[in-house]
Design an enzyme around this catalytic site. Structure first.
Site, PDB file in Angstrom:
ATOM      1  N   ASP A  72       1.907   0.032   6.292  1.00  0.00           N
ATOM      2  CA  ASP A  72       2.502   1.278   6.156  1.00  0.00           C
ATOM      3  C   ASP A  72       2.456   1.851   4.814  1.00  0.00           C
ATOM      4  OD1 ASP A  72       4.859   2.705   7.451  1.00  0.00           O
ATOM      5  OD2 ASP A  72       5.812   1.840   5.567  1.00  0.00           O
TER       6      ASP A  72
ATOM      7  N   GLU B 177      -2.260   3.202   6.965  1.00  0.00           N
ATOM      8  CA  GLU B 177      -1.766   4.788   7.111  1.00  0.00           C
ATOM      9  C   GLU B 177      -1.748   5.410   5.791  1.00  0.00           C
ATOM     10  OE1 GLU B 177       2.832   6.453   8.387  1.00  0.00           O
ATOM     11  OE2 GLU B 177       2.647   4.913   6.859  1.00  0.00           O
TER      12      GLU B 177
END
Length: 497
Positions: free
Chosen positions: A195, A250
């Site tokens: 993330d 990401e």
């Protein structure tokens, strides 16, 4: 399980948002046992791997992306024993398992941050003194990126105040996450989705962004070059384990060349290419996006994404159902891996009309829009009314009355359903992928609204326009009626020589 080509390079990965997948205990929230009970469904669907969004101990201030304990399962989702059983069952069914890792920030409930509030170990986070916020940075979710604590100090949070950013220049932070990676690798996970992968390091002087400033690559708050050593260290850890463990980041970038910096041979295996996810329904936009990606060094291991837990579902973005089928055919025919989001195989639309009282996304509460709850509504499995077999209790987000025809049960009985189409497309993809070369050959078409390309024995043609267009060849798979030898508007065909 070792193959000539790494398993992740052309895998179809199914993203699971555990809270909304399947509820085993009737509390209205999905859990690991619920997911475990539905693994045969996913194996039958034809995917190669699952990606689980966070299931760790968390107050859920941001859907689990505020982690209070990185080495345990939140009780609402189950236990570590449940997780171990899930891994074992997934592997037995031939499914790989990727889990989210959230290194940019912790929860404000994390023991480290609680210690920081008490005045100990603040160097693990980004605290600063002063009478005003240290700079002009704004949170991604709205409002200042700085919050003041009782003693007058300020701490940085790129997201909610409940998600304080870590200081990745502190060696204890780096060492802790290496231990966290090994903890889950030792439990058998096959990879990590990272993330906010480009956001770990901030400018050491916390320089202002200035007027019009953004989080763009190379800015004072995002995309700092120091992050690459972290991923080189992590790659060494992953490579020390058998069976090709992997990591996908990401990474929001302005160009595929920026993205390529993260997927060098000694760093991440993949990084999400979100440019197709953001492209409009247009032959020109789809082709330009793919060409730009494949021409970049990041195109050696491309990832194709149409929906995820952060955006409006593509079934609602594109409109008619045939377009969703055609978009699936398009990405499955391309080289690289495809990441699917739970429920897209059912054609689930975005739920725009959730009552405000039901919404839980911090984006909504921080005043930056309605938020992402509309793509996170629990899945419908069976029956004609909510909770549609999701579980015995009332789901944590309300399901629309219109979803009765979209349940897994209803669509499994219909050979023309979206679910049946996904099953056929994924089975064909699995059968063909070992025969397809990496290179894409673009073909001339009779209309600028038609996109056609060939990979060895497979030709994929998509009609982005409204008028039917003719085609010639043996049909392997079609989106829309092609009985008259024409591709209808929004439709597509896979042809074989």
């Amino acid at each position: 399980m070792t193959t000539t080509t790494p398993w992740w390079r052309d895998a179809v990965v199914y993203q699971v948002y555990p809270r909304s997948f399947a509820d085993s205990n009737g509390d209205g929230e999905g859990d690991l046992q619920g997911l475990r009970s539905r693994l045969p469904y996913l194996a039958d669907l034809g995917v190669d791997a699952l990606w689980l969004t966070p299931f760790y101990t968390s107050p859920l201030a941001d859907g689990g992306y505020d982690v209070a304990d990185y080495r345990d399962v939140d009780p609402r989702f189950g236990t570590l024993a449940d997780f171990d059983a899930l891994v074992a069952d997934a592997h037995r069914l031939g499914l790989r398992l990727i889990v989210d890792i959230v290194p940019n920030h912790t929860s404000s409930a994390h023991p480290w941050f609680q210690e920081a509030l008490a005045g100990y170990g603040r160097e693990r986070y980004l605290f600063r003194e002063g009478d005003a916020p240290p700079n002009d940075w704004q949170s991604n979710f709205g409002g200042p990126a700085w919050t003041r604590v009782e003693d007058g100090s300020w701490y940085l949070h790129l997201y909610t105040p409940a998600q304080p950013d870590l200081n990745w220049r502190h060696p204890e932070v780096r060492k802790e996450f290496e231990h966290i990676l090994r903890f889950w690798l030792d439990r058998g996970v096959d990879g990590f989705r990272i993330d906010v992968a480009a956001g770990l390091f901030k400018h050491p002087g916390l320089a202002d962004l200035g007027e019009g400033g953004t989080h763009a690559v190379g800015s004072p708050m995002y995309g700092r070059p120091e992050v690459h050593q972290i991923y080189r260290d992590w790659r060494a850890i992953l490579d020390s384990y058998p069976d090709e463990r992997m990591a996908v980041g990401e990474v929001w970038t302005e160009s595929p060349d920026d993205l390529a910096l993260y997927v060098r041979p000694d760093e991440l295996h993949q990084a999400f290419q979100f440019h197709l996810l953001l492209a409009p329904w247009s032959a020109r936009a789809f082709r330009e996006t793919v060409e730009t990606c494949l021409a970049s060094p990041s195109g050696k291991a491309p990832t194709w994404v149409l929906s995820n837990h952060d955006v409006i579902r593509h079934s609602s973005r594109y409109g008619p159902a045939e377009r969703s089928r055609s978009a699936l055919m398009f990405i499955l025919a391309l080289p690289g891996s495809a990441y699917l989001y739970q429920g897209e195989e059912l054609g689930l639309p975005e739920v725009f009309d959730l009552p405000d009282a039901a919404r839980q996304d911090p984006i909504f509460f921080q005043g930056k829009g309605k938020g992402r709850d509309g793509c996170r509504v629990p899945l419908p499995w069976s029956g004609t009314a909510a909770p549609y077999g999701f579980g015995a209790g009332e789901p944590w987000l309300p399901q629309p009355d219109s979803w009765a025809p979209l349940t897994v049960q209803a669509q499994s009985a219909d050979p023309e359903s979206m679910l049946a189409f996904y099953r056929r497309a994924l089975a064909l993809r699995r059968r063909l992928r070992g025969t397809l070369p990496v290179d894409v050959e673009w073909l001339e078409t009779s209309s600028p609204d038609v996109l056609s390309f060939r990979r060895g024995p497979l030709t994929c043609t998509v009609n982005f326009g409204d008028e039917p267009v003719p085609f010639d060849g043996a049909v392997l798979l079609a989106a829309g009626d092609v009985a008259a030898g024409k591709i209808q508007g929004g439709g597509a065909v896979w042809l074989t020589v």
